[in-house]
Design an enzyme around this catalytic site. Structure first.
Site, PDB file in Angstrom:
ATOM      1  N   LYS A   1     108.408  60.868  68.503  1.00  7.17           N
ATOM      2  CA  LYS A   1     109.152  60.384  69.682  1.00  7.17           C
ATOM      3  C   LYS A   1     109.768  59.007  69.399  1.00  7.17           C
ATOM      4  O   LYS A   1     110.945  58.795  69.664  1.00  7.17           O
ATOM      5  CB  LYS A   1     108.227  60.303  70.912  1.00  7.17           C
ATOM      6  CG  LYS A   1     107.614  61.642  71.310  1.00  7.17           C
ATOM      7  CD  LYS A   1     106.760  61.537  72.545  1.00  7.17           C
ATOM      8  CE  LYS A   1     105.535  60.661  72.391  1.00  7.17           C
ATOM      9  NZ  LYS A   1     104.571  61.098  71.358  1.00  7.17           N
TER      10      LYS A   1
ATOM     11  N   ARG B   1     103.237  60.374  81.510  1.00  8.99           N
ATOM     12  CA  ARG B   1     102.204  60.885  80.616  1.00  8.99           C
ATOM     13  C   ARG B   1     101.259  61.834  81.358  1.00  8.99           C
ATOM     14  O   ARG B   1     100.314  62.345  80.783  1.00  8.99           O
ATOM     15  CB  ARG B   1     101.430  59.672  80.160  1.00  8.99           C
ATOM     16  CG  ARG B   1     100.785  59.601  78.832  1.00  8.99           C
ATOM     17  CD  ARG B   1     101.612  59.939  77.660  1.00  8.99           C
ATOM     18  NE  ARG B   1     100.957  59.467  76.469  1.00  8.99           N
ATOM     19  CZ  ARG B   1     101.456  58.563  75.655  1.00  8.99           C
ATOM     20  NH1 ARG B   1     102.632  58.031  75.877  1.00  8.99           N
ATOM     21  NH2 ARG B   1     100.792  58.215  74.592  1.00  8.99           N
TER      22      ARG B   1
ATOM     23  N   ARG C   1     100.975  56.985  58.875  1.00 15.99           N
ATOM     24  CA  ARG C   1     101.935  56.062  59.515  1.00 15.99           C
ATOM     25  C   ARG C   1     101.572  54.599  59.229  1.00 15.99           C
ATOM     26  O   ARG C   1     100.421  54.205  59.296  1.00 15.99           O
ATOM     27  CB  ARG C   1     101.935  56.281  61.029  1.00 15.99           C
ATOM     28  CG  ARG C   1     102.746  55.223  61.755  1.00 15.99           C
ATOM     29  CD  ARG C   1     103.082  55.604  63.162  1.00 15.99           C
ATOM     30  NE  ARG C   1     101.925  55.810  64.011  1.00 15.99           N
ATOM     31  CZ  ARG C   1     102.001  56.226  65.269  1.00 15.99           C
ATOM     32  NH1 ARG C   1     103.178  56.507  65.800  1.00 15.99           N
ATOM     33  NH2 ARG C   1     100.920  56.384  65.981  1.00 15.99           N
TER      34      ARG C   1
ATOM     35  N   ARG D   1      97.912  51.449  62.761  1.00 13.09           N
ATOM     36  CA  ARG D   1      97.483  51.281  64.147  1.00 13.09           C
ATOM     37  C   ARG D   1      96.009  51.644  64.310  1.00 13.09           C
ATOM     38  O   ARG D   1      95.517  52.572  63.674  1.00 13.09           O
ATOM     39  CB  ARG D   1      98.335  52.186  65.067  1.00 13.09           C
ATOM     40  CG  ARG D   1      99.618  51.527  65.481  1.00 13.09           C
ATOM     41  CD  ARG D   1     100.578  52.422  66.206  1.00 13.09           C
ATOM     42  NE  ARG D   1     100.032  53.291  67.250  1.00 13.09           N
ATOM     43  CZ  ARG D   1     100.778  54.061  68.033  1.00 13.09           C
ATOM     44  NH1 ARG D   1     102.102  54.067  67.898  1.00 13.09           N
ATOM     45  NH2 ARG D   1     100.233  54.844  68.944  1.00 13.09           N
TER      46      ARG D   1
ATOM     47  N   ARG E   1      93.188  61.896  70.937  1.00  8.25           N
ATOM     48  CA  ARG E   1      94.498  61.763  71.599  1.00  8.25           C
ATOM     49  C   ARG E   1      95.150  63.129  71.805  1.00  8.25           C
ATOM     50  O   ARG E   1      95.832  63.364  72.800  1.00  8.25           O
ATOM     51  CB  ARG E   1      95.414  60.848  70.774  1.00  8.25           C
ATOM     52  CG  ARG E   1      95.001  59.382  70.882  1.00  8.25           C
ATOM     53  CD  ARG E   1      95.594  58.543  69.778  1.00  8.25           C
ATOM     54  NE  ARG E   1      97.033  58.445  69.808  1.00  8.25           N
ATOM     55  CZ  ARG E   1      97.785  58.101  68.765  1.00  8.25           C
ATOM     56  NH1 ARG E   1      97.230  57.817  67.600  1.00  8.25           N
ATOM     57  NH2 ARG E   1      99.084  58.018  68.875  1.00  8.25           N
TER      58      ARG E   1
HETATM   59  P1  AP5 Z   1     106.351  58.407  65.454  1.00 11.70           P
HETATM   60  O1  AP5 Z   1     107.824  58.441  65.677  1.00 11.70           O
HETATM   61  O2  AP5 Z   1     105.694  57.067  65.390  1.00 11.70           O
HETATM   62  O3  AP5 Z   1     105.612  59.384  66.514  1.00 11.70           O
HETATM   63  P2  AP5 Z   1     105.367  59.223  68.055  1.00 11.70           P
HETATM   64  O4  AP5 Z   1     105.569  60.563  68.683  1.00 11.70           O
HETATM   65  O5  AP5 Z   1     106.167  58.071  68.627  1.00 11.70           O
HETATM   66  O6  AP5 Z   1     103.824  58.904  68.011  1.00 11.70           O
HETATM   67  P3  AP5 Z   1     102.941  57.886  68.816  1.00 11.70           P
HETATM   68  O7  AP5 Z   1     101.592  57.920  68.165  1.00 11.70           O
HETATM   69  O8  AP5 Z   1     103.598  56.527  68.929  1.00 11.70           O
HETATM   70  O9  AP5 Z   1     102.918  58.548  70.198  1.00 11.70           O
HETATM   71  P4  AP5 Z   1     101.853  58.439  71.238  1.00 11.70           P
HETATM   72  O10 AP5 Z   1     102.525  59.159  72.341  1.00 11.70           O
HETATM   73  O11 AP5 Z   1     100.499  58.874  70.908  1.00 11.70           O
HETATM   74  O12 AP5 Z   1     101.661  56.852  71.353  1.00 11.70           O
HETATM   75  P5  AP5 Z   1     102.323  55.746  72.276  1.00 11.70           P
HETATM   76  O13 AP5 Z   1     102.731  54.642  71.388  1.00 11.70           O
HETATM   77  O14 AP5 Z   1     103.313  56.319  73.240  1.00 11.70           O
HETATM   78  O15 AP5 Z   1     106.041  59.228  64.110  1.00 11.70           O
HETATM   79  C1  AP5 Z   1     104.721  59.320  63.604  1.00 11.70           C
HETATM   80  C2  AP5 Z   1     104.746  59.247  62.050  1.00 11.70           C
HETATM   81  O16 AP5 Z   1     105.401  60.414  61.548  1.00 11.70           O
HETATM   82  C3  AP5 Z   1     105.529  58.038  61.486  1.00 11.70           C
HETATM   83  O17 AP5 Z   1     104.881  57.548  60.339  1.00 11.70           O
HETATM   84  C4  AP5 Z   1     106.904  58.607  61.124  1.00 11.70           C
HETATM   85  O18 AP5 Z   1     107.492  57.909  60.038  1.00 11.70           O
HETATM   86  C5  AP5 Z   1     106.536  60.054  60.751  1.00 11.70           C
HETATM   87  N1  AP5 Z   1     107.597  61.008  61.084  1.00 11.70           N
HETATM   88  C6  AP5 Z   1     108.388  61.027  62.207  1.00 11.70           C
HETATM   89  N2  AP5 Z   1     109.231  62.071  62.167  1.00 11.70           N
HETATM   90  C7  AP5 Z   1     108.949  62.756  61.005  1.00 11.70           C
HETATM   91  C8  AP5 Z   1     109.471  63.938  60.378  1.00 11.70           C
HETATM   92  N3  AP5 Z   1     110.478  64.636  60.955  1.00 11.70           N
HETATM   93  N4  AP5 Z   1     108.922  64.337  59.219  1.00 11.70           N
HETATM   94  C9  AP5 Z   1     107.927  63.626  58.622  1.00 11.70           C
HETATM   95  N5  AP5 Z   1     107.401  62.501  59.154  1.00 11.70           N
HETATM   96  C10 AP5 Z   1     107.900  62.071  60.330  1.00 11.70           C
HETATM   97  O19 AP5 Z   1     101.060  55.328  73.161  1.00 11.70           O
HETATM   98  C11 AP5 Z   1      99.935  54.688  72.590  1.00 11.70           C
HETATM   99  C12 AP5 Z   1      98.874  54.498  73.660  1.00 11.70           C
HETATM  100  O20 AP5 Z   1      99.409  53.695  74.740  1.00 11.70           O
HETATM  101  C13 AP5 Z   1      98.392  55.790  74.355  1.00 11.70           C
HETATM  102  O21 AP5 Z   1      97.373  56.426  73.615  1.00 11.70           O
HETATM  103  C14 AP5 Z   1      97.886  55.210  75.681  1.00 11.70           C
HETATM  104  O22 AP5 Z   1      96.632  54.585  75.536  1.00 11.70           O
HETATM  105  C15 AP5 Z   1      98.907  54.138  76.002  1.00 11.70           C
HETATM  106  N6  AP5 Z   1     100.030  54.656  76.805  1.00 11.70           N
HETATM  107  C16 AP5 Z   1     101.345  54.714  76.438  1.00 11.70           C
HETATM  108  N7  AP5 Z   1     102.083  55.223  77.440  1.00 11.70           N
HETATM  109  C17 AP5 Z   1     101.229  55.485  78.460  1.00 11.70           C
HETATM  110  C18 AP5 Z   1     101.383  56.033  79.763  1.00 11.70           C
HETATM  111  N8  AP5 Z   1     102.600  56.431  80.214  1.00 11.70           N
HETATM  112  N9  AP5 Z   1     100.286  56.177  80.542  1.00 11.70           N
HETATM  113  C19 AP5 Z   1      99.078  55.772  80.125  1.00 11.70           C
HETATM  114  N10 AP5 Z   1      98.850  55.275  78.891  1.00 11.70           N
HETATM  115  C20 AP5 Z   1      99.915  55.121  78.073  1.00 11.70           C
END
Ligand code: AP5
Length: 217
Positions: free
Chosen positions: A13, A88, A127, A160, A171
């Site tokens: 994402k 979420r 990552r 991270r 997760r």
């Molecule tokens: P990346 O693009 O970083 O993936 P992502 O989907 O953004 O993953 P996240 O772990 O950031 O998502 P998440 O939803 O768990 O965490 P968030 O930060 O929102 O890609 C991942 C890896 O794959 C990278 O190394 C990239 O290079 C690689 N990659 C990408 N595309 C690829 C491809 N096509 N092929 C190969 N490799 C590829 O949230 C973190 C925490 O914040 C949550 O756990 C929660 O505690 C809190 N939080 C955030 N939002 C909320 C909410 N709305 N409500 C409550 N808590 C929340």
């Protein structure tokens, strides 16, 4: 365009959000990035959020929703936005609908990035993120040329805290229980479009933009 990106942790994402937001000239609003910025600055919001993030749990709605409301009131979001990581759960989605409705607005589209759990674990365990510019690398799929350093700015790369394998699995459970009901919620509203998020990053971007073009070009 008012767009929500949804998909499991590691679906890509954040990676796709930057390309999609820039293609459609809307701000990318990532709740995970806002929380992490607060954690690294040691703000009260960051201290509160950190315990939940490190455990792989959702930060409580009363903290998250107010933060997003404030962000959406900023001028750059007036004409459109891309939300990455919010909503979420169904409650957050209902609040977002009400918030937009009060301004006579609605979401245009919700894009789901589809990948399986094993790919998620592979992506997240490799990552690495730049402490300085925030760019995201992958040890196998998109490695920096100099180990531990960002090619873009020379900053230090870190893993991270929530990217340990046991936390990643948790997760995924949280996603299945609390976030995946959004697929049905937005499907029923006729807003959902899904794209296969496997394969090279550029191919996924191309598929995503093709799926979205009638909403924003
Ligand atoms: P990346 O693009 O970083 O993936 P992502 O989907 O953004 O993953 P996240 O772990 O950031 O998502 P998440 O939803 O768990 O965490 P968030 O930060 O929102 O890609 C991942 C890896 O794959 C990278 O190394 C990239 O290079 C690689 N990659 C990408 N595309 C690829 C491809 N096509 N092929 C190969 N490799 C590829 O949230 C973190 C925490 O914040 C949550 O756990 C929660 O505690 C809190 N939080 C955030 N939002 C909320 C909410 N709305 N409500 C409550 N808590 C929340």
């Amino acid at each position: 365009m008012r767009l929500v990106l949804v998909g499991p942790p590691g679906a890509g994402k954040g990676t796709q959000a930057q390309f999609i937001a820039s293609h459609f000239a809307v701000p990318k609003i990532s709740t995970g990035d806002i929380f992490r910025a607060n954690v690294s600055q040691g703000t009260p919001l960051g201290l509160e959020a950190r315990k939940f993030m490190d455990a792989g749990d959702l930060v409580p709605d009363e903290v998250t929703i107010g933060m997003v409301q404030d962000r959406l009131r900023e001028d750059d979001a007036a004409e459109g936005f891309l939300l990455d990581g919010f909503p979420r759960n169904v409650h957050q989605a209902e609040v977002l609908d009400e918030l937009l409705d009060r301004q006579g607005l609605r979401l245009d589209v919700v894009l789901e990035l589809v990948v399986d759990d094993e790919e998620v674990v592979r992506r997240l365990s490799g990552r690495r993120t730049c402490r300085q510019c925030g760019h995201v690398w992958h040890l196998d799929f998109d490695p920096p040329t100099r180990e531990g350093h960002c090619d873009r700015c020379g900053g230090e790369l870190f893993q991270r805290d929530d990217d340990r394998e046991d936390t990643i699995r948790h997760r995924l459970e949280v996603y299945a229980e609390q976030t995946s009901p959004l697929i049905g919620y937005y499907g029923d509203l006729g807003l959902l479009r899904g794209v296969d998020a496997t394969g090279p990053v550029e191919d996924v971007t191309e598929r995503a933009i093709a799926a979205l073009h009638r909403f924003g070009d």
